[in-house]
Design an enzyme around this catalytic site. Sequence first.
Site, mmCIF file in Angstrom:
data_model
loop_
_atom_site.group_PDB
_atom_site.id
_atom_site.type_symbol
_atom_site.label_atom_id
_atom_site.label_comp_id
_atom_site.label_asym_id
_atom_site.label_seq_id
_atom_site.Cartn_x
_atom_site.Cartn_y
_atom_site.Cartn_z
ATOM 1 N N ALA A 109 39.902 -26.293 12.013
ATOM 2 C CA ALA A 109 38.944 -26.200 10.917
ATOM 3 C C ALA A 109 39.301 -27.194 9.817
ATOM 4 O O ALA A 109 40.447 -27.620 9.693
ATOM 5 C CB ALA A 109 38.933 -24.783 10.356
ATOM 6 N N GLY A 119 40.441 -23.759 15.347
ATOM 7 C CA GLY A 119 39.018 -23.607 15.591
ATOM 8 C C GLY A 119 38.538 -24.407 16.784
ATOM 9 O O GLY A 119 37.529 -24.064 17.409
ATOM 10 N N GLU A 150 39.181 -22.183 19.647
ATOM 11 C CA GLU A 150 38.223 -21.074 19.553
ATOM 12 C C GLU A 150 36.837 -21.518 20.007
ATOM 13 O O GLU A 150 36.116 -20.752 20.663
ATOM 14 C CB GLU A 150 38.201 -20.536 18.123
ATOM 15 C CG GLU A 150 39.477 -19.759 17.781
ATOM 16 C CD GLU A 150 39.589 -19.370 16.326
ATOM 17 O OE1 GLU A 150 39.994 -18.226 16.046
ATOM 18 O OE2 GLU A 150 39.284 -20.216 15.457
ATOM 19 N N GLU A 186 47.463 -21.726 13.404
ATOM 20 C CA GLU A 186 47.141 -21.222 12.068
ATOM 21 C C GLU A 186 48.321 -20.552 11.380
ATOM 22 O O GLU A 186 48.435 -20.580 10.150
ATOM 23 C CB GLU A 186 45.968 -20.226 12.161
ATOM 24 C CG GLU A 186 44.635 -20.856 12.487
ATOM 25 C CD GLU A 186 44.360 -20.937 13.987
ATOM 26 O OE1 GLU A 186 43.205 -21.162 14.373
ATOM 27 O OE2 GLU A 186 45.327 -20.781 14.774
#
Length: 675
Positions: free
Chosen positions: A63, A104, A107, A127
């Site tokens: 992200a 992300g 993901e 993360e």
Amino acid sequence: MSDIIEFTKEGAVGVLTINNPPANALSFAVCKALGQIIPDCMADDDIAGLVITGAGRMFMAGADIREFNLTRPDDVPDFHDVLRAMEEAPKPIVAAINGVALGGGLELAMGCHYRLIAAGAQVGQPEIKLGFIPGAGGTQRLPRLAGVEAALEMIVGGDPVSAERAVELGIADELVDGDLLARAAEFAAEKAASGEAPPATGKRNEKIAGIDAAVFEAYREKIAGRSRGLEAPFEAVKCIEAATNLPLQEGLALERDIFAVLRDSDKAKAMRYMFFAEREVAKIPDIPRDTETKDIKSAAIIGSGTMGGGIAMCFANAGLPVTLIDVSEEALAAGIGKVRANYAGTVSRGRLGQDAMDTRLGLISGATDYADIADADIVIEAVFEDMELKKKIFTELDKTCKPSAILASNTSTLDVNEIGAVTGRPDKVCGTHFFSPANVMKLLENVRTDAASKETIATVMKLSKTLGKVGVLVGVCNGFVGNRILGVAARITDFMVEEGALPWQVDQAIYDFGFAMGPFAVNDLAGIDIRHMTRAEQRRLWPDRRDPVLVDKVYELGRYGQKTNAGWYDYEPGARRGTPSQLIEDLIVETSGELGLQRRQFSDQEIVDGYVLSMANTGAQILEEGLALRASDIDVIWHYGYGFPRYRGGPMFHADLVGLDKVYDAVSRLYDTYG
């Protein structure tokens, strides 16, 4: 369709290429584009399936954390909704993982029905290293693909796995050596033609069924030591456990709530700050990125003691030949013997193969004559802290070494300008302050002298990366940046002990703040005799300054720390952990009386404020004097060189969190009390 996502077709298969340089980060714009394009493709009868990939060498590196403090625009869908729509899509969606897929990015790939991965790519959920947990299904979908054990290691550990390992675990369906995009399009077409319903990752429950809760409790115990002071690792375990006993949507809701709390915490803010700070240190405003640098192909180290041997290992570990210089063959044999023992210990612990050890040892040679290092590209002096000795060495090196060679000193306190002045090449003289043990510690304080050329500085900064170090540029002053700050903070804690605290109370308070060791335990580890010597230089520089007297009294007792089994603490022979010393406590109380001090109680918070905020104040002075480029550089130095807890962000960041008014009040009190 979109500027940030390129759409093409391979036959009946649509190809979405995320093009958001430099890392293809999951930004608001990327999320918005995915939310628009994927439903359009599902509604298009001419499209049988989709492939999602990344432009360049990355699939998606995570992200865009710069947007964490921003409110999501109204026209940007929630990423969870995008992933849910992908999972429920009637046509097969294939992730073509062409490079790293982190956070992300993984993901997003797990939201696809299938995943193909290129050889050399990596996937991971890092993360935790930024103080939070995956927030878009990572804790729920990864265990469904890879199993609970692998998910715990990947999410709580935060390290990526290779493409081969991803296939082995079930994260990816196929490893592709050739044309990834062509194979992914072919794969999507095959799945579309099969007529089978695309499998949703969130409905794969075979790897999470029947997991005993004891697995998670055991893992919490396993990580307790390394996760001290952190909430995120334990919350990650909680969410992965939830994946085994809650429906997907409930698990996702739990993960999302925990993610939001952690993301907005001071600890996560500090860790994000450090993420960017580490990348800033390489930027030197007055040295352009295209500045020519010297190609370092060989090195020499003057002194084969503990520090010299450790520095030699740094070069050998990087594949660079290095020569150790010492006064005698006996000294060399002892030094290289210690290096060999260090490597052997690493091999015995399974962290290095015997072949690798032999290769690295083969890159280290010894000599007693400076003529043997005449062709070295860089020479680093690593003898003990004696200015006259260092000047003598640099005078000889200047005569012997080739004109283009960089001459560097590993001094931790002395004036590198003065050292460089004895040579005919002051533009090629600098400091390279390694931290002990040099082969382990990642920090390298690169000291810029007044005469050092831009080429010299650019070269040593580049060399830092080659050696696997975090190089930070600093200016010349007593102790440079790290030790200058340490000297002030240690002085404050010494005063506190003379006034009423005890060393073990101080150490416990600093340990509870997040350091691995308190200042008195560190003093015992490094050697009270070493500190006594550096204090002599400080007294020469500041003859009128009031100084604490206890450290000199401990030195006079012959208690030098762990090396003598006695310092501030008492030690059993060979022990690294000491016990409070009654002798030292009696000496402290006696000294307080001699100084006319009425001993008083100190709270742990008062100790922490005195220690850490005095660091920040000294850091501010260093910035004012231009000896560090940025406040964040100081924080990087203190994290990598002195173990300042990453989740506190360093003394400068911590001071910002405390607030300028409170810092000012605390420092003013310190000044009024201790000068």
